[in-house]
Design an enzyme around this catalytic site. Structure first.
Site, PDB file in Angstrom:
ATOM      1  N   TYR A  41       0.857  -1.199   0.000  1.00  0.00           N
ATOM      2  CA  TYR A  41       0.000   0.000   0.000  1.00  0.00           C
ATOM      3  C   TYR A  41       0.894   1.249   0.000  1.00  0.00           C
ATOM      4  O   TYR A  41       0.403   2.355  -0.171  1.00  0.00           O
ATOM      5  CB  TYR A  41      -0.931   0.041   1.218  1.00  0.00           C
ATOM      6  CG  TYR A  41      -1.924  -1.097   1.331  1.00  0.00           C
ATOM      7  CD1 TYR A  41      -2.126  -2.008   0.297  1.00  0.00           C
ATOM      8  CD2 TYR A  41      -2.687  -1.270   2.490  1.00  0.00           C
ATOM      9  CE1 TYR A  41      -3.026  -3.052   0.410  1.00  0.00           C
ATOM     10  CE2 TYR A  41      -3.594  -2.309   2.609  1.00  0.00           C
ATOM     11  CZ  TYR A  41      -3.757  -3.201   1.578  1.00  0.00           C
ATOM     12  OH  TYR A  41      -4.660  -4.228   1.711  1.00  0.00           O
ATOM     13  N   HIS A  47       0.748 -11.481   1.745  1.00  0.00           N
ATOM     14  CA  HIS A  47      -0.329 -10.753   1.062  1.00  0.00           C
ATOM     15  C   HIS A  47      -0.991 -11.568  -0.049  1.00  0.00           C
ATOM     16  O   HIS A  47      -2.210 -11.560  -0.204  1.00  0.00           O
ATOM     17  CB  HIS A  47       0.235  -9.448   0.484  1.00  0.00           C
ATOM     18  CG  HIS A  47      -0.795  -8.390   0.256  1.00  0.00           C
ATOM     19  ND1 HIS A  47      -0.514  -7.056   0.331  1.00  0.00           N
ATOM     20  CD2 HIS A  47      -2.107  -8.466  -0.066  1.00  0.00           C
ATOM     21  CE1 HIS A  47      -1.612  -6.363   0.074  1.00  0.00           C
ATOM     22  NE2 HIS A  47      -2.591  -7.198  -0.182  1.00  0.00           N
TER      23      HIS A  47
HETATM   24  N1  LIG Z   1      -5.675  -8.554   1.448  1.00  0.00           N
HETATM   25  C1  LIG Z   1      -6.085  -8.001   0.329  1.00  0.00           C
HETATM   26  O1  LIG Z   1      -5.728  -8.451  -0.782  1.00  0.00           O
HETATM   27  C2  LIG Z   1      -7.004  -6.837   0.386  1.00  0.00           C
HETATM   28  C3  LIG Z   1      -7.698  -6.421  -0.761  1.00  0.00           C
HETATM   29  C4  LIG Z   1      -8.567  -5.336  -0.662  1.00  0.00           C
HETATM   30  C5  LIG Z   1      -8.726  -4.687   0.545  1.00  0.00           C
HETATM   31  N2  LIG Z   1      -8.016  -5.087   1.657  1.00  0.00           N
HETATM   32  C6  LIG Z   1      -8.165  -4.396   2.971  1.00  0.00           C
HETATM   33  O2  LIG Z   1      -9.544  -4.278   3.274  1.00  0.00           O
HETATM   34  C7  LIG Z   1      -9.850  -2.901   3.545  1.00  0.00           C
HETATM   35  C8  LIG Z   1     -11.292  -2.599   3.214  1.00  0.00           C
HETATM   36  O3  LIG Z   1     -11.603  -2.975   1.913  1.00  0.00           O
HETATM   37  P1  LIG Z   1     -11.923  -1.942   0.742  1.00  0.00           P
HETATM   38  O4  LIG Z   1     -11.320  -0.611   1.067  1.00  0.00           O
HETATM   39  O5  LIG Z   1     -11.540  -2.610  -0.512  1.00  0.00           O
HETATM   40  O6  LIG Z   1     -13.496  -1.881   0.686  1.00  0.00           O
HETATM   41  P2  LIG Z   1     -14.745  -1.648   1.678  1.00  0.00           P
HETATM   42  O7  LIG Z   1     -14.268  -1.342   3.053  1.00  0.00           O
HETATM   43  O8  LIG Z   1     -15.656  -2.759   1.439  1.00  0.00           O
HETATM   44  O9  LIG Z   1     -15.410  -0.378   1.031  1.00  0.00           O
HETATM   45  C9  LIG Z   1     -14.798   0.871   1.008  1.00  0.00           C
HETATM   46  C10 LIG Z   1     -15.662   1.782   0.132  1.00  0.00           C
HETATM   47  O10 LIG Z   1     -16.964   1.910   0.699  1.00  0.00           O
HETATM   48  C11 LIG Z   1     -17.265   3.280   0.960  1.00  0.00           C
HETATM   49  N3  LIG Z   1     -17.903   3.319   2.299  1.00  0.00           N
HETATM   50  C12 LIG Z   1     -17.333   3.090   3.492  1.00  0.00           C
HETATM   51  N4  LIG Z   1     -18.243   3.189   4.478  1.00  0.00           N
HETATM   52  C13 LIG Z   1     -19.413   3.503   3.899  1.00  0.00           C
HETATM   53  C14 LIG Z   1     -20.715   3.738   4.383  1.00  0.00           C
HETATM   54  N5  LIG Z   1     -20.981   3.686   5.685  1.00  0.00           N
HETATM   55  N6  LIG Z   1     -21.690   4.041   3.490  1.00  0.00           N
HETATM   56  C15 LIG Z   1     -21.422   4.096   2.149  1.00  0.00           C
HETATM   57  N7  LIG Z   1     -20.202   3.877   1.620  1.00  0.00           N
HETATM   58  C16 LIG Z   1     -19.201   3.583   2.495  1.00  0.00           C
HETATM   59  C17 LIG Z   1     -15.940   4.012   0.939  1.00  0.00           C
HETATM   60  O11 LIG Z   1     -16.086   5.300   0.385  1.00  0.00           O
HETATM   61  P3  LIG Z   1     -15.799   6.655   1.232  1.00  0.00           P
HETATM   62  O12 LIG Z   1     -14.330   6.715   1.478  1.00  0.00           O
HETATM   63  O13 LIG Z   1     -16.279   7.723   0.278  1.00  0.00           O
HETATM   64  O14 LIG Z   1     -16.604   6.573   2.491  1.00  0.00           O
HETATM   65  C18 LIG Z   1     -15.080   3.164   0.016  1.00  0.00           C
HETATM   66  O15 LIG Z   1     -15.267   3.548  -1.332  1.00  0.00           O
HETATM   67  C19 LIG Z   1      -8.813  -2.163   2.677  1.00  0.00           C
HETATM   68  O16 LIG Z   1      -8.667  -0.814   3.012  1.00  0.00           O
HETATM   69  C20 LIG Z   1      -7.587  -2.986   2.954  1.00  0.00           C
HETATM   70  O17 LIG Z   1      -7.030  -2.652   4.208  1.00  0.00           O
HETATM   71  C21 LIG Z   1      -7.174  -6.148   1.579  1.00  0.00           C
END
Ligand SMILES: NC(=O)c1ccc[n+]([C@@H]2O[C@H](COP(=O)([O-])OP(=O)(O)OC[C@H]3O[C@@H](n4cnc5c(N)ncnc54)[C@H](OP(=O)(O)O)[C@@H]3O)[C@@H](O)[C@H]2O)c1
Length: 288
Positions: free
Chosen positions: A49, A107
């Site tokens: 990241y 990862h």
């Molecule tokens: N291990 C891996 O390969 C891997 C892959 C992907 C992700 N991850 C980890 O998982 C974490 C979370 O996953 P993610 O960031 O992909 O997706 P997520 O948490 O499912 O969704 C984030 C998205 O949802 C929106 N959001 C958040 N809260 C909300 C709410 N209450 N109402 C409406 N929209 C909302 C955010 O926009 P706003 O910012 O505009 O609120 C953002 O665009 C990542 O940050 C990372 O640390 C790991």
């Protein structure tokens, strides 16, 4: 949501954390500081990241005692192998400004991940890491590693949300006491999650929003969640899950939304493997 769960080595981990994927290195300190103010104590970052330094700056400036925080990071493919992974763990410690990482994951299931896991076991024994695990290891790949290595993975982080509930993997992980950690717990809004009628009607009934319903559903099942938001009001509402309960019927209706497969990434897809194997060369700001 201050609840914790106990990992297979006795370490306590918060069920709720804040994820920082795709948060720019220059903005990471600010968002992590806001998340800490909103009550989050667990932060999920990764070498790839390129924002571990921002996390480190936020936690060191927060004034919070280190033992109240839970830091997860992940070893990237370009650091795979015994020696490179060991060096990268020391780099992560330096960037995170800490003496220990709470949870360290591999990862991606590509490159010399056996060498990486051995380096993580050594770091664990040396006290640099409190728990080790995997990310994006499915089915036989997970079982192969879990069977062969002495320290059983404490956690596997997988794409998990209402549309991909990982029922099969949960079954496989049980044998090793491995806990599921959900990445994209809000499905990044895919599949029209925020317009889903089933979720909407449950949310309206409880006076909550759809994100809260999704996160409540997963954490009630002992799944660790790390939702991301760059908006402080959403950081706060995603964290506020303690004042309502889903009914058995509601939980059953949400279970029926499961498609049985991930939406964002298929780790058996050769094109994804090639993309990820070339990712660091393409995106590491130090290579630009
Ligand atoms: N291990 C891996 O390969 C891997 C892959 C992907 C992700 N991850 C980890 O998982 C974490 C979370 O996953 P993610 O960031 O992909 O997706 P997520 O948490 O499912 O969704 C984030 C998205 O949802 C929106 N959001 C958040 N809260 C909300 C709410 N209450 N109402 C409406 N929209 C909302 C955010 O926009 P706003 O910012 O505009 O609120 C953002 O665009 C990542 O940050 C990372 O640390 C790991």
């Amino acid at each position: 949501m201050k609840k914790t769960i106990t990992l297979n080595n006795g370490v306590e981990m918060p069920l709720m954390g804040y994820g920082v994927w795709q948060i720019a290195p220059t903005e990471c300190e600010q968002y992590v500081s806001e998340a800490l103010k909103a009550g989050y104590r667990s932060i999920d970052t990764a070498q790839a990241y390129y924002n571990e330094e921002g996390v480190g700056a936020a936690i060191s400036k927060s004034g919070l005692p280190r033992e109240e925080l839970f830091l997860t990071t992940k070893v990237w493919i370009s650091n795979a192998g015994d020696e490179k992974a060991a060096r990268s763990i020391d780099d992560s410690l330096r960037k995170l400004k800490t003496d220990y990482i709470d949870l360290l994951l591999i990862h991606q299931p590509f490159g010399d991940y056996y060498g990486t896991y051995r380096a993580m076991e050594s770091a664990y024994r040396a006290g640099k890491v409190r728990a080790i695990g995997l990310s994006n290891f499915y089915d036989a790949r997970f079982v192969d590693l879990a069977e062969n290595m002495e320290i059983k993975p404490a956690v596997v982080q997988l794409e998990t949300h209402v549309f991909s509930q990982q029922v099969k993997m949960r079954g496989l992980m049980k044998e090793y006491g491995t806990r599921l950690m959900a990445w994209s717990p809000l499905a990044r809004g895919m599949n029209n999650l925020f317009g889903n009628e089933t979720l909407k009607s449950i949310a309206v009934r409880h006076g909550k929003d759809i994100a809260q319903i999704c996160l409540k559903f997963l954490t009630d099942e002992g799944v660790i969640v790390i939702p991301q938001s760059t908006k402080s009001e959403r950081m706060a509402s995603n964290f506020a899950l303690d004042d309502f309960e889903l009914t058995a019927e509601e939980r059953e209706a949400i279970r029926r939304l499961d498609t049985g497969h991930p939406l964002a990434a298929d780790f058996n897809d050769p094109a994804l493997a090639k993309y990820l194997l070339g990712y660091d060369a393409q995106f590491n700001p130090d290579n630009q």
